[in-house]
Design a protein around this motif. Sequence first.
Motif, PDB file in Angstrom:
ATOM      1  N   ARG A 260       1.114  -1.088  -0.043  1.00  0.00           N
ATOM      2  CA  ARG A 260      -0.365  -0.291  -0.108  1.00  0.00           C
ATOM      3  C   ARG A 260       1.282   0.792  -0.081  1.00  0.00           C
ATOM      4  O   ARG A 260       1.004   1.922  -0.750  1.00  0.00           O
ATOM      5  CB  ARG A 260      -1.370  -0.320   1.371  1.00  0.00           C
ATOM      6  CG  ARG A 260      -1.370   1.616   0.705  1.00  0.00           C
ATOM      7  CD  ARG A 260      -2.805   1.162   1.500  1.00  0.00           C
ATOM      8  NE  ARG A 260      -2.947   0.922   3.863  1.00  0.00           N
ATOM      9  CZ  ARG A 260      -2.680  -0.162   4.654  1.00  0.00           C
ATOM     10  NH1 ARG A 260      -2.973  -1.539   3.475  1.00  0.00           N
ATOM     11  NH2 ARG A 260      -1.771  -0.173   5.266  1.00  0.00           N
ATOM     12  N   VAL A 261       2.365   1.451   0.940  1.00  0.00           N
ATOM     13  CA  VAL A 261       2.985   2.458   1.140  1.00  0.00           C
ATOM     14  C   VAL A 261       3.402   2.265  -0.781  1.00  0.00           C
ATOM     15  O   VAL A 261       3.359   3.322  -0.754  1.00  0.00           O
ATOM     16  CB  VAL A 261       3.583   2.506   1.936  1.00  0.00           C
ATOM     17  CG1 VAL A 261       5.264   3.532   1.953  1.00  0.00           C
ATOM     18  CG2 VAL A 261       3.034   2.342   2.899  1.00  0.00           C
ATOM     19  N   GLN A 262       3.590   1.935  -1.010  1.00  0.00           N
ATOM     20  CA  GLN A 262       4.353   1.574  -2.528  1.00  0.00           C
ATOM     21  C   GLN A 262       3.465   2.503  -3.492  1.00  0.00           C
ATOM     22  O   GLN A 262       3.662   3.230  -4.482  1.00  0.00           O
ATOM     23  CB  GLN A 262       5.016   0.632  -3.026  1.00  0.00           C
ATOM     24  CG  GLN A 262       6.245  -0.244  -2.206  1.00  0.00           C
ATOM     25  CD  GLN A 262       7.082   0.768  -2.178  1.00  0.00           C
ATOM     26  OE1 GLN A 262       7.642   1.154  -2.518  1.00  0.00           O
ATOM     27  NE2 GLN A 262       7.338   1.143  -0.498  1.00  0.00           N
ATOM     28  N   ARG A 263       2.391   1.719  -4.018  1.00  0.00           N
ATOM     29  CA  ARG A 263       1.022   2.265  -4.034  1.00  0.00           C
ATOM     30  C   ARG A 263       0.429   4.030  -4.155  1.00  0.00           C
ATOM     31  O   ARG A 263       0.920   4.867  -4.660  1.00  0.00           O
ATOM     32  CB  ARG A 263      -0.392   1.784  -4.414  1.00  0.00           C
ATOM     33  CG  ARG A 263       0.016  -0.117  -4.284  1.00  0.00           C
ATOM     34  CD  ARG A 263      -1.201  -0.120  -4.340  1.00  0.00           C
ATOM     35  NE  ARG A 263      -1.424  -1.907  -5.756  1.00  0.00           N
ATOM     36  CZ  ARG A 263      -1.992  -2.559  -5.401  1.00  0.00           C
ATOM     37  NH1 ARG A 263      -2.708  -2.641  -3.963  1.00  0.00           N
ATOM     38  NH2 ARG A 263      -2.359  -3.704  -6.206  1.00  0.00           N
ATOM     39  N   LEU A 264       1.390   4.314  -2.794  1.00  0.00           N
ATOM     40  CA  LEU A 264       1.028   5.809  -2.393  1.00  0.00           C
ATOM     41  C   LEU A 264       2.084   6.695  -3.112  1.00  0.00           C
ATOM     42  O   LEU A 264       2.102   7.825  -3.442  1.00  0.00           O
ATOM     43  CB  LEU A 264       0.384   5.957  -0.778  1.00  0.00           C
ATOM     44  CG  LEU A 264      -0.904   5.180  -0.098  1.00  0.00           C
ATOM     45  CD1 LEU A 264      -0.639   5.227   1.205  1.00  0.00           C
ATOM     46  CD2 LEU A 264      -2.269   6.096  -0.933  1.00  0.00           C
ATOM     47  N   LEU A 265       2.911   6.023  -2.832  1.00  0.00           N
ATOM     48  CA  LEU A 265       4.090   7.027  -3.462  1.00  0.00           C
ATOM     49  C   LEU A 265       4.611   7.327  -4.819  1.00  0.00           C
ATOM     50  O   LEU A 265       4.440   8.393  -5.173  1.00  0.00           O
ATOM     51  CB  LEU A 265       5.582   6.135  -2.783  1.00  0.00           C
ATOM     52  CG  LEU A 265       5.688   6.192  -1.136  1.00  0.00           C
ATOM     53  CD1 LEU A 265       6.909   5.643  -1.196  1.00  0.00           C
ATOM     54  CD2 LEU A 265       5.652   7.353  -0.145  1.00  0.00           C
ATOM     55  N   ARG A 266       3.917   5.676  -5.311  1.00  0.00           N
ATOM     56  CA  ARG A 266       3.514   6.138  -6.904  1.00  0.00           C
ATOM     57  C   ARG A 266       2.258   7.142  -6.648  1.00  0.00           C
ATOM     58  O   ARG A 266       2.445   7.639  -7.521  1.00  0.00           O
ATOM     59  CB  ARG A 266       3.421   4.608  -7.341  1.00  0.00           C
ATOM     60  CG  ARG A 266       3.630   4.694  -9.044  1.00  0.00           C
ATOM     61  CD  ARG A 266       4.358   4.916  -9.947  1.00  0.00           C
ATOM     62  NE  ARG A 266       5.629   4.205  -9.131  1.00  0.00           N
ATOM     63  CZ  ARG A 266       6.398   2.780  -9.489  1.00  0.00           C
ATOM     64  NH1 ARG A 266       4.875   2.378 -10.822  1.00  0.00           N
ATOM     65  NH2 ARG A 266       7.175   2.164  -9.341  1.00  0.00           N
ATOM     66  N   SER A 267       1.450   6.676  -6.284  1.00  0.00           N
ATOM     67  CA  SER A 267       0.320   7.948  -7.132  1.00  0.00           C
ATOM     68  C   SER A 267       0.974   9.228  -6.352  1.00  0.00           C
ATOM     69  O   SER A 267       0.245  10.344  -7.776  1.00  0.00           O
ATOM     70  CB  SER A 267      -1.370   7.617  -5.846  1.00  0.00           C
ATOM     71  OG  SER A 267      -0.918   7.929  -5.289  1.00  0.00           O
ATOM     72  N   ASP A 268       1.334   8.866  -5.655  1.00  0.00           N
ATOM     73  CA  ASP A 268       2.043  11.069  -4.902  1.00  0.00           C
ATOM     74  C   ASP A 268       3.266  11.656  -6.113  1.00  0.00           C
ATOM     75  O   ASP A 268       2.579  12.604  -6.913  1.00  0.00           O
ATOM     76  CB  ASP A 268       2.456  11.141  -3.708  1.00  0.00           C
ATOM     77  CG  ASP A 268       3.262  11.702  -3.739  1.00  0.00           C
ATOM     78  OD1 ASP A 268       1.636  13.153  -3.437  1.00  0.00           O
ATOM     79  OD2 ASP A 268       4.693  12.569  -3.629  1.00  0.00           O
ATOM     80  N   SER A 281      -9.344   9.473  -9.417  1.00  0.00           N
ATOM     81  CA  SER A 281      -9.974   8.323  -9.966  1.00  0.00           C
ATOM     82  C   SER A 281      -9.203   7.381 -10.700  1.00  0.00           C
ATOM     83  O   SER A 281      -9.325   6.025 -10.542  1.00  0.00           O
ATOM     84  CB  SER A 281     -11.256   8.077  -9.894  1.00  0.00           C
ATOM     85  OG  SER A 281     -11.450   8.488 -11.710  1.00  0.00           O
ATOM     86  N   GLU A 282      -8.610   7.835 -11.762  1.00  0.00           N
ATOM     87  CA  GLU A 282      -7.942   6.516 -12.355  1.00  0.00           C
ATOM     88  C   GLU A 282      -6.460   6.410 -12.180  1.00  0.00           C
ATOM     89  O   GLU A 282      -6.231   5.496 -12.938  1.00  0.00           O
ATOM     90  CB  GLU A 282      -8.069   7.521 -13.972  1.00  0.00           C
ATOM     91  CG  GLU A 282      -9.316   8.062 -15.143  1.00  0.00           C
ATOM     92  CD  GLU A 282      -8.931   8.803 -16.036  1.00  0.00           C
ATOM     93  OE1 GLU A 282      -9.556   8.632 -16.599  1.00  0.00           O
ATOM     94  OE2 GLU A 282      -8.372   9.991 -15.750  1.00  0.00           O
ATOM     95  N   ILE A 283      -5.677   7.672 -11.961  1.00  0.00           N
ATOM     96  CA  ILE A 283      -4.530   7.030 -11.131  1.00  0.00           C
ATOM     97  C   ILE A 283      -5.164   6.116  -9.472  1.00  0.00           C
ATOM     98  O   ILE A 283      -4.241   4.958  -9.921  1.00  0.00           O
ATOM     99  CB  ILE A 283      -4.186   8.197 -10.326  1.00  0.00           C
ATOM    100  CG1 ILE A 283      -3.702   9.049 -11.239  1.00  0.00           C
ATOM    101  CG2 ILE A 283      -3.364   8.033  -9.233  1.00  0.00           C
ATOM    102  CD1 ILE A 283      -3.924  10.613 -10.902  1.00  0.00           C
ATOM    103  N   ALA A 284      -5.746   6.326  -9.395  1.00  0.00           N
ATOM    104  CA  ALA A 284      -6.319   4.899  -8.054  1.00  0.00           C
ATOM    105  C   ALA A 284      -6.500   3.637  -8.676  1.00  0.00           C
ATOM    106  O   ALA A 284      -5.534   2.618  -7.858  1.00  0.00           O
ATOM    107  CB  ALA A 284      -8.072   4.925  -7.326  1.00  0.00           C
ATOM    108  N   TYR A 285      -7.456   3.350  -9.836  1.00  0.00           N
ATOM    109  CA  TYR A 285      -7.585   2.272 -10.663  1.00  0.00           C
ATOM    110  C   TYR A 285      -6.093   1.765 -11.394  1.00  0.00           C
ATOM    111  O   TYR A 285      -5.726   0.213 -11.411  1.00  0.00           O
ATOM    112  CB  TYR A 285      -8.394   2.481 -11.445  1.00  0.00           C
ATOM    113  CG  TYR A 285      -9.832   2.747 -10.718  1.00  0.00           C
ATOM    114  CD1 TYR A 285     -10.639   2.005  -9.831  1.00  0.00           C
ATOM    115  CD2 TYR A 285     -10.842   3.795 -11.212  1.00  0.00           C
ATOM    116  CE1 TYR A 285     -11.718   2.555  -9.395  1.00  0.00           C
ATOM    117  CE2 TYR A 285     -11.672   4.085 -10.594  1.00  0.00           C
ATOM    118  CZ  TYR A 285     -12.644   3.237  -9.219  1.00  0.00           C
ATOM    119  OH  TYR A 285     -13.972   3.563  -9.063  1.00  0.00           O
TER     120      TYR A 285
END
Length: 323
Positions: A260-268, A281-285
Amino acid sequence: MDVSYSTAGTAALERKRYWDEAVSSTYFPLDLRFQNAAAFSGDLNVWDLGAVSLSRLDSDGLLYRRQKRHLLHEREESYLITVPEKAEISFEQSGKAVRCKPGAFLVERSHLPYEFSYTAKNTLWVLKVPIATLRPRVGLPERIASLSFDSTRGTGALFVDMIRLVAPRLVEMDAPARDMTGKHLVDILAMSLISDERMLMSDAGSVQVGHLHRVESYVRANLARADLGPQAIADACGISVRYLHQLMKRQGTSVCHWIRVQRLLRSDEMLRDPSCRKLVSEIAYALGFSDHAQFSRHYKAHFGYSPSEARERYSLLSPSGSG
């Protein structure tokens, strides 16, 4: 924006002040000690590569000090990846003393005091990388601070070769091409860093290091998979689920939390990127979150503000959003 500085047209009595301002505006505030300020000679070229910057510094010997008072008003941490071309550099930070000769590169943290020096005339290539750009690619970049890395072979050599090849071509590139070039340089840098055993676990055996390396690489390459979990990771890396949990426990985390942390860092990183036109929403999916609300909740818990607030904040801080 590209910038060039040279002491060639500067009066002898003004050279110390001129070089001090040039270096501080390019990297961050520093104290400088000259061997001979009046006779000092230096040239500095800086190229903008989106989130990162590349510079080439040619100068006589010098001592640079990053003091505690310099850190008081600093906001975002950056890392300097420094490649010496002609002479050895000496570096000390957090009690670690390092000597980096040509054929290697050095990693420096901006948010800690340090001393950096070279006594002979030198040429330095410096890639300045915000921690928000580096962290999604290498996990905990603090592990590689104050370390010297080989650049004579493998991905380390490729990273340095790319820097030397890219600089003369940047004048021909538009902003999107430069931004992509900067990302590629950081990607190659990250590959060279994570292949070093010191990045993984200093107290682990070589087998554990290899497994953790494969796990980290696999997860970062598969963040878009909604079914990314312990079983999928263990199967792909040829280890048991139990052993995977043990590896992550030694890192002070759990498998699911680390994903989850890796996903959050990439989304940031995507939210920071002015060229990324995806909706939140597109970034989330795209990063494997099951729904927009879940993503926003986790993002705010980690960073302290919502993804929409983050995008607005980053747009105001970017050069294109400041005017």
